[in-house]
Design a protein around this motif. Structure first.
Motif, PDB file in Angstrom:
ATOM      1  N   ALA A   1       0.834  -1.205   0.000  1.00 64.17           N
ATOM      2  CA  ALA A   1       0.000   0.000   0.000  1.00 64.17           C
ATOM      3  C   ALA A   1       0.862   1.245   0.000  1.00 64.17           C
ATOM      4  CB  ALA A   1      -0.917  -0.006   1.219  1.00 64.17           C
ATOM      5  N   GLU A   2       0.448   2.240  -0.765  1.00 64.38           N
ATOM      6  CA  GLU A   2       1.213   3.473  -0.868  1.00 64.38           C
ATOM      7  C   GLU A   2       0.697   4.568   0.043  1.00 64.38           C
ATOM      8  OE1 GLU A   2       1.383   4.677  -4.883  1.00 64.38           O
ATOM      9  OE2 GLU A   2       2.716   3.051  -5.519  1.00 64.38           O
ATOM     10  N   SER A   3      -0.386   4.296   0.736  1.00 61.89           N
ATOM     11  CA  SER A   3      -0.915   5.309   1.635  1.00 61.89           C
ATOM     12  C   SER A   3      -1.684   4.640   2.757  1.00 61.89           C
ATOM     13  CB  SER A   3      -1.827   6.290   0.889  1.00 61.89           C
ATOM     14  OG  SER A   3      -2.952   5.600   0.396  1.00 61.89           O
ATOM     15  N   GLU A   4      -1.885   5.368   3.826  1.00 61.74           N
ATOM     16  CA  GLU A   4      -2.700   4.907   4.938  1.00 61.74           C
ATOM     17  C   GLU A   4      -3.538   6.087   5.404  1.00 61.74           C
ATOM     18  OE1 GLU A   4       0.847   5.556   8.245  1.00 61.74           O
ATOM     19  OE2 GLU A   4       0.013   3.564   7.902  1.00 61.74           O
ATOM     20  N   TYR A   5      -4.389   5.862   6.395  1.00 61.21           N
ATOM     21  CA  TYR A   5      -5.247   6.932   6.835  1.00 61.21           C
ATOM     22  C   TYR A   5      -5.295   6.979   8.352  1.00 61.21           C
ATOM     23  CZ  TYR A   5      -8.687   3.239   7.599  1.00 61.21           C
ATOM     24  OH  TYR A   5      -9.323   2.115   8.037  1.00 61.21           O
ATOM     25  N   ALA A   6      -5.678   8.137   8.861  1.00 62.26           N
ATOM     26  CA  ALA A   6      -5.871   8.325  10.295  1.00 62.26           C
ATOM     27  C   ALA A   6      -7.324   8.707  10.527  1.00 62.26           C
ATOM     28  CB  ALA A   6      -4.942   9.422  10.815  1.00 62.26           C
ATOM     29  N   LEU A   7      -7.978   8.030  11.471  1.00 60.35           N
ATOM     30  CA  LEU A   7      -9.352   8.357  11.818  1.00 60.35           C
ATOM     31  C   LEU A   7      -9.395   9.650  12.620  1.00 60.35           C
ATOM     32  CD1 LEU A   7     -10.774   4.840  12.726  1.00 60.35           C
ATOM     33  CD2 LEU A   7     -11.404   6.263  10.771  1.00 60.35           C
ATOM     34  N   PRO A   8     -10.558  10.264  12.742  1.00 57.09           N
ATOM     35  CA  PRO A   8     -10.639  11.546  13.453  1.00 57.09           C
ATOM     36  C   PRO A   8     -10.190  11.442  14.905  1.00 57.09           C
ATOM     37  CG  PRO A   8     -12.628  11.161  12.170  1.00 57.09           C
ATOM     38  CD  PRO A   8     -11.847   9.889  12.134  1.00 57.09           C
ATOM     39  N   MET A   9      -9.727  12.565  15.412  1.00 57.54           N
ATOM     40  CA  MET A   9      -9.383  12.702  16.823  1.00 57.54           C
ATOM     41  C   MET A   9      -9.937  14.028  17.333  1.00 57.54           C
ATOM     42  SD  MET A   9      -5.604  11.049  17.494  1.00 57.54           S
ATOM     43  CE  MET A   9      -4.671  12.025  16.317  1.00 57.54           C
ATOM     44  N   LEU A  10     -10.084  14.108  18.642  1.00 57.08           N
ATOM     45  CA  LEU A  10     -10.609  15.304  19.278  1.00 57.08           C
ATOM     46  C   LEU A  10      -9.644  15.738  20.370  1.00 57.08           C
ATOM     47  CD1 LEU A  10     -13.058  17.285  19.597  1.00 57.08           C
ATOM     48  CD2 LEU A  10     -13.929  15.706  21.330  1.00 57.08           C
ATOM     49  N   ALA A  11      -9.221  16.982  20.312  1.00 54.59           N
ATOM     50  CA  ALA A  11      -8.354  17.545  21.354  1.00 54.59           C
ATOM     51  C   ALA A  11      -9.114  18.654  22.064  1.00 54.59           C
ATOM     52  CB  ALA A  11      -7.064  18.093  20.739  1.00 54.59           C
TER      53      ALA A  11
END
Length: 429
Positions: free
Chosen positions: A279-289
């Motif tokens: 795979a050439e890319s990955e993803y990050a799910l949302p976060m809340l700060a």
């Protein structure tokens, strides 16, 4: 035109460059601001993204670009009676803009056409108790569109009322408005409200319409699509002073008087393929700060589906949104504003306007700037509405967009800043 705006951000002479960070004065835009002030009154709100929007003390909204060119002037005989513009936000596609006013009104425009889409008026003292609206004479502290929609948005007043608005277009256009939050019993301050924006990765959470509400006593996350429903709630826990790395870090004895909240949308990350992972890319799910006083909390967010006995998802519909603690950090002083730069990096400004970057995975803090090139004026709407001396809100004067920090400094100077690359840092040595 878009490329010329971005080129203007990169070619402006750098100022206040440190080992990690560089501020640039946006000269073309800053030179235009005094003319706007002379015509329409002092700047009282701003929003900076692909375009720039300024709200003024005279109730006028001006849309322009970073080259100082005015695209639209939004006003009417009615808005002249709404008071100062106190909050601004663009829609995801940049075609609509929502503005809150100091007398409690909320207006949505199709700014390119210069037409008013909807007006939400404040509740009057003579209205029935069932009337849904912000109290008349109370400033709107924050507004924002929800997801990709131009017809769903929230508004919050300095008194602690939070509303969800839905413009319904059928044969005639109607407005549906419901409560998201009301002032809590006892002394409580509404710090900030934010909706989950769309990112570069299509995530099932984008369709839920998540809105986070931060007060001095609770942080609450609600879904708004297909009915309002609470998804998460956390109460503020009183803590004592602690000594970390030889630095005394203050905790409020009763409740915090400063707070900020920020969503990170789902993002794609480009990375080279390897023999074990093509795979050439990955993803990050949302976060809340969010921050309470000097404490910063980061939550990761996962979609939950109904699961059968064999462990497989029963259907594609979300049953719940799951929140998990990702990181915690204590700043050297109270945090006035926090925003995401990317999936690994959080930038925050303290009450003395010192700016830090926090790397979430390593929990490593770096002071990138003692202060912006000039003082940033915050909004005192909460103190005016409640009588409680709270930290001013800087959400309408400082923002982060596409890894850049934008700040309206003083009465007319606009700056943009960014983290330096490793190549640029090595060149400064």
């Amino acid at each position: 035109e878009y490329e010329s705006r971005i080129a203007n951000l990169n070619t402006t002479p750098a100022q206040c460059t440190t080992e990690y960070f560089s501020w640039r004065h946006l000269t073309d835009l800053s030179e235009k601001v005094p003319d706007l002030v002379e015509q329409f009154g002092p700047i009282t709100a701003s929003f900076m993204g692909d375009y720039v929007a300024f709200g003024t003390d005279g109730g006028v909204v001006v849309v322009g670009d970073y080259l100082g060119r005015t695209k639209a002037v939004l006003r009417s005989q009615a808005t002249a009676t709404y008071g100062s513009v106190s909050a601004l936000a663009f829609s995801e596609d940049l075609l609509a803009i929502v503005a809150g006013f100091s007398q409690g009104h909320v207006v949505v425009w199709d700014w390119a056409k210069g037409t008013t889409v909807s007006v939400s008026r404040p509740a009057q003292p003579t209205d029935s108790p069932e009337t849904i609206g912000h109290p008349s004479g109370t400033a709107i502290a924050s507004v924002g569109f929800i997801g990709k929609s131009k017809h769903r948005y929230f508004s919050s007043s300095a008194s602690g009322h939070v509303l969800y608005h839905h413009i319904v277009r059928r044969i005639i256009t109607t407005m549906s408005t419901v409560w998201l939050a009301a002032p809590e019993s006892g002394p409580s301050i509404l710090f900030e409200v934010a909706s989950l924006p769309c990112g570069t990765y299509e995530c099932p959470l984008d369709d839920v319409g998540l809105v986070a509400v931060l007060t001095s006593t609770h942080v609450t996350v609600l879904k708004t699509h297909h009915g309002v429903e609470q998804q998460f709630r956390l109460s503020y826990q009183q803590q004592q002073q602690s000594n970390v790395a030889g630095i005394l870090k203050h905790k409020f004895s009763k409740r915090p008087y400063a707070g900020s909240i920020a969503w990170l949308p789902a993002l794609k990350h480009k990375r080279p393929a390897t023999a074990t992972d093509p795979a050439e890319s990955e993803y990050a799910l949302p976060m809340l700060a969010f921050s309470w006083g000097s404490d910063i909390h980061v939550l990761s967010i996962q979609p939950d589906y109904e699961v059968a006995a064999n462990g497989e998802a029963m259907n594609s519909m979300l049953s719940r949104v799951r929140f998990e603690r990702e990181a915690e950090w204590t700043a050297i002083e109270d945090v006035a504003l926090c925003r995401w730069i990317d999936a690994e990096t959080l930038v925050y400004m303290t009450q003395s306007q010192r700016i830090f970057v926090l790397e979430i995975e390593q929990l490593q803090e770096t002071e990138i700037s003692k202060s912006p090139p000039s003082y940033i004026a915050g909004q005192p709407w909460t103190t005016l509405a409640t009588g409680i001396e709270a930290e001013p809100s800087y959400a309408q004067a400082m923002s982060v967009y596409k890894r850049r920090v934008f700040a309206l400094c003083g009465s007319s100077a606009v700056y943009t800043g960014r983290l330096l690359t490793w190549t640029e840092r090595l060149a400064l040595l």
